[in-house]
Design a protein around this motif. Sequence first.
Motif, PDB file in Angstrom:
ATOM      1  N   ASP B 170      -4.502   4.657  -6.925  1.00 52.25           N
ATOM      2  CA  ASP B 170      -5.654   5.111  -7.456  1.00 52.25           C
ATOM      3  C   ASP B 170      -6.878   4.777  -6.394  1.00 52.25           C
ATOM      4  N   LEU B 171      -6.765   3.888  -5.754  1.00 52.64           N
ATOM      5  CA  LEU B 171      -7.552   2.994  -4.972  1.00 52.64           C
ATOM      6  C   LEU B 171      -7.789   3.439  -3.332  1.00 52.64           C
ATOM      7  N   GLY B 172      -6.530   4.390  -3.306  1.00 53.64           N
ATOM      8  CA  GLY B 172      -6.807   5.423  -1.418  1.00 53.64           C
ATOM      9  C   GLY B 172      -4.952   4.874  -0.899  1.00 53.64           C
ATOM     10  N   CYS B 173      -4.093   3.975  -1.610  1.00 54.82           N
ATOM     11  CA  CYS B 173      -2.971   3.249  -0.983  1.00 54.82           C
ATOM     12  C   CYS B 173      -2.337   4.344  -1.566  1.00 54.82           C
ATOM     13  N   SER B 174      -1.449   4.889  -0.241  1.00 59.70           N
ATOM     14  CA  SER B 174      -0.273   5.556  -0.243  1.00 59.70           C
ATOM     15  C   SER B 174       1.007   4.311  -0.274  1.00 59.70           C
ATOM     16  N   ASN B 175       2.108   5.028  -0.851  1.00 67.71           N
ATOM     17  CA  ASN B 175       3.441   4.393  -1.087  1.00 67.71           C
ATOM     18  C   ASN B 175       3.671   3.225  -0.248  1.00 67.71           C
ATOM     19  N   PHE B 176       3.524   3.471   1.023  1.00 62.67           N
ATOM     20  CA  PHE B 176       4.242   2.024   1.967  1.00 62.67           C
ATOM     21  C   PHE B 176       2.476   1.438   2.206  1.00 62.67           C
ATOM     22  N   GLN B 177       1.578   1.702   1.865  1.00 61.73           N
ATOM     23  CA  GLN B 177      -0.107   0.909   1.798  1.00 61.73           C
ATOM     24  C   GLN B 177       0.590  -0.213   0.881  1.00 61.73           C
ATOM     25  N   THR B 178       0.942   0.798  -0.348  1.00 55.29           N
ATOM     26  CA  THR B 178       0.566  -0.171  -2.058  1.00 55.29           C
ATOM     27  C   THR B 178       1.677  -1.325  -2.494  1.00 55.29           C
ATOM     28  N   PHE B 179       2.874  -0.513  -0.864  1.00 53.65           N
ATOM     29  CA  PHE B 179       4.409  -1.903  -0.898  1.00 53.65           C
ATOM     30  C   PHE B 179       3.890  -3.029  -0.135  1.00 53.65           C
ATOM     31  N   VAL B 180       2.773  -2.727   1.085  1.00 54.16           N
ATOM     32  CA  VAL B 180       2.589  -4.273   2.087  1.00 54.16           C
ATOM     33  C   VAL B 180       1.431  -4.530   0.994  1.00 54.16           C
ATOM     34  N   LYS B 181       0.242  -3.510   0.640  1.00 53.62           N
ATOM     35  CA  LYS B 181      -0.304  -4.749   0.042  1.00 53.62           C
ATOM     36  C   LYS B 181      -0.551  -5.197  -1.065  1.00 53.62           C
ATOM     37  N   VAL B 182      -0.108  -4.997  -2.101  1.00 54.34           N
ATOM     38  CA  VAL B 182       0.344  -5.280  -3.539  1.00 54.34           C
ATOM     39  C   VAL B 182       1.568  -5.723  -4.291  1.00 54.34           C
ATOM     40  N   LEU B 183       2.835  -4.205  -3.320  1.00 53.57           N
ATOM     41  CA  LEU B 183       3.878  -4.907  -3.836  1.00 53.57           C
ATOM     42  C   LEU B 183       4.572  -5.861  -3.871  1.00 53.57           C
ATOM     43  N   LEU B 184       4.569  -6.548  -1.654  1.00 52.39           N
ATOM     44  CA  LEU B 184       4.843  -6.997  -1.577  1.00 52.39           C
ATOM     45  C   LEU B 184       4.542  -8.735  -1.936  1.00 52.39           C
ATOM     46  N   PRO B 185       3.439  -9.326  -1.264  1.00 58.27           N
ATOM     47  CA  PRO B 185       2.148 -10.505  -1.814  1.00 58.27           C
ATOM     48  C   PRO B 185       2.741 -10.608  -3.402  1.00 58.27           C
ATOM     49  N   LEU B 186       2.459  -9.872  -4.175  1.00 60.92           N
ATOM     50  CA  LEU B 186       2.855 -10.094  -5.993  1.00 60.92           C
ATOM     51  C   LEU B 186       4.290 -10.098  -6.041  1.00 60.92           C
ATOM     52  N   SER B 187       5.114 -10.260  -5.041  1.00 59.39           N
ATOM     53  CA  SER B 187       6.718 -10.481  -4.847  1.00 59.39           C
ATOM     54  C   SER B 187       6.989 -11.857  -4.211  1.00 59.39           C
ATOM     55  N   ILE B 188       6.431 -12.424  -3.693  1.00 60.21           N
ATOM     56  CA  ILE B 188       6.420 -13.349  -2.795  1.00 60.21           C
ATOM     57  C   ILE B 188       7.087 -14.777  -3.394  1.00 60.21           C
TER      58      ILE B 188
END
Lengths: 347, 268
Positions: B170-188
């Motif tokens: 919603d805030l403008g992330c493509s799938n890849f950006q969503t992965f890098v900025k949200v999914l990956l940090p949350l799954s660390i």
Amino acid sequence: MSKNIISLENIAVSFDGEKVLSDISLDIKDKEFVTFLGPSGCGKTTTLRVIGGFLTPDSGVVKFDGKDITTLPPHKRNVNTVFQRYALFPHLNVYENIAFGLKVKKVPDNKIRSRVREMLELVNLQGFEKRSVDRLSGGQQQRVAIARALINEPKVLLLDEPLGALDLKLRKEMQIELKRMQQRLEITFIYVTHDQEEALTMSDTVVVMKDGNILQVGSPVDIYNEPKNAFVADFIGESNILNGRMVKDLLVEISGVCFECVDTGFGENTPVDVVIRPEDIKLVEPDDAHITGVVKSVTFKGVHYEMQIESYDHTWLVHSTKAAEPDSTVGLTFDPYDIHIMNKMEG
Amino acid sequence: MKKVLAAPYLVWMVVFILVPLIMVAYFAVTTADGAFTFDNLAAVSQYANIFIRSIWLAAISTVICLVIAYPLVVILARINVSYQSTVLMIVMLPMWMNFLLRTYAWMTLLGNNGLINMFLGLFGLGPFRLLNTQGAVVLGMVYNYLPFMILPLYNVIVKIDKSVIDAAHDLGCSNFQTFVKVLLPLSIPGVMSGITMVFVPAISTFIISRMLGGGSNLLIGDLIEMQFLGNSYNPNLGAAISLVLMVIILFIMVILNQFDDDEDRVLM
């Protein structure tokens, strides 16, 4: 009037073969506060997700500013969402959450900083920049979610039951605040709720939905005073819904008594639903009324008393600032323009 | 009351964890006669190549496990819950079978007359030398330890609120950006515990390297085993190697935890 910012044309959505939205069409005007109102499962959140781009409809077209955006992914739409349970990023602090959208767009840091400050001011959270989001109260998280969406300067803000998790007092405050924000920012708010009072308080236009259909679209006053059918009447505030018969234009029969009314065009001898709001019924001496009943219960509600009055074929709900004596017999009257006639619902 | 309940655990930890650790340390710094010496620890340095090989192979296996497990788990977390448990069950299934048996099975598959070479032979290819290579050791590690990467990752990723992903889009992330900025940090946290769960057993394994790596791909585990059970019997040296290995693992874990959130420490 202003132009349409969003148009839904014949939108249909099904999940696992079950129809969630059946052929919905709706125009939403620019700078309007629109509320989708309906019981849970009526399709209001689904409609919001279609507008937000999280869901591609099975058929139909979504237009934004006249352009077809049906298959455009969410990140390419000039629309932002405040999610039901806020959906803040738990790994980021308040500042980083709000700045998120601008960071993605690679806006220069100093610009981001001043915009975040503006947003914090808008939602009244100055000084919370460094705070971790899970150390905020529900109301504060709500404000961060709103700021995070609004910083992107969307033309349309979608709000999915944003006040659902807040207590009553806070909810009332936020209702007023949201309305003020919408007027100040001059953008369209599309708001989803099942709370009729919330819808009436804030909206310019209310869209009443049920079972994946739009039942009525209108201003809060219209919806309240001229509900299109018994469901809308019942959902928007408490109502007395009676079976009636339209004898001819301007004359309706209720409980075997004919009453003058102001409605025309229903034909002759047509069965209809008659809706009378509890606050429109006046209590009089039994001899002065065509309908009489026995007072079954009297409940104090603060501003008014709520009474259940039983006539021979209906239990009437009456709101009055004066309490009647329980078990006494009273007369019920109402004015012609307080009688709302509507077609029987299909099915 | 709390103290009484804690007592059995305390006794267990002292008797079976703390005391053995002290004994390992004691053996490492004494000779067979019990005299204090640094010779054992100094002697460990001659096995530097084995240490490096072990760390290297364990690291490769861990990375491969992560690369296989992560996409699987992301897909898994999105599908219907009843399918999720079925897939997880299949992931766990090999673990119900004996570790040795599983590894033996790979020997028969990879051997010069094994199934894989036989199959390739049908097309006039090979036979290739598959068994007794570092590749076979890595394969054995990945096969055996993959579930230990999948399970902790799954536990973390399945709990990530889907609406947070929606919010990123919603805030403008493509799938890849969503992965890098949200999914990956949350799954660390899941990544970290997965790495720990795979890397630590992989670095100290000896069965896998013995069976699939042949004699030429000795790992630390094999080296330690030889000091206790082999013909080069020397428990003091074995203890010293174990001690050094522990310090190395500790060191690596400390470095890894630097990437982690301050709140979600894993096994440290």
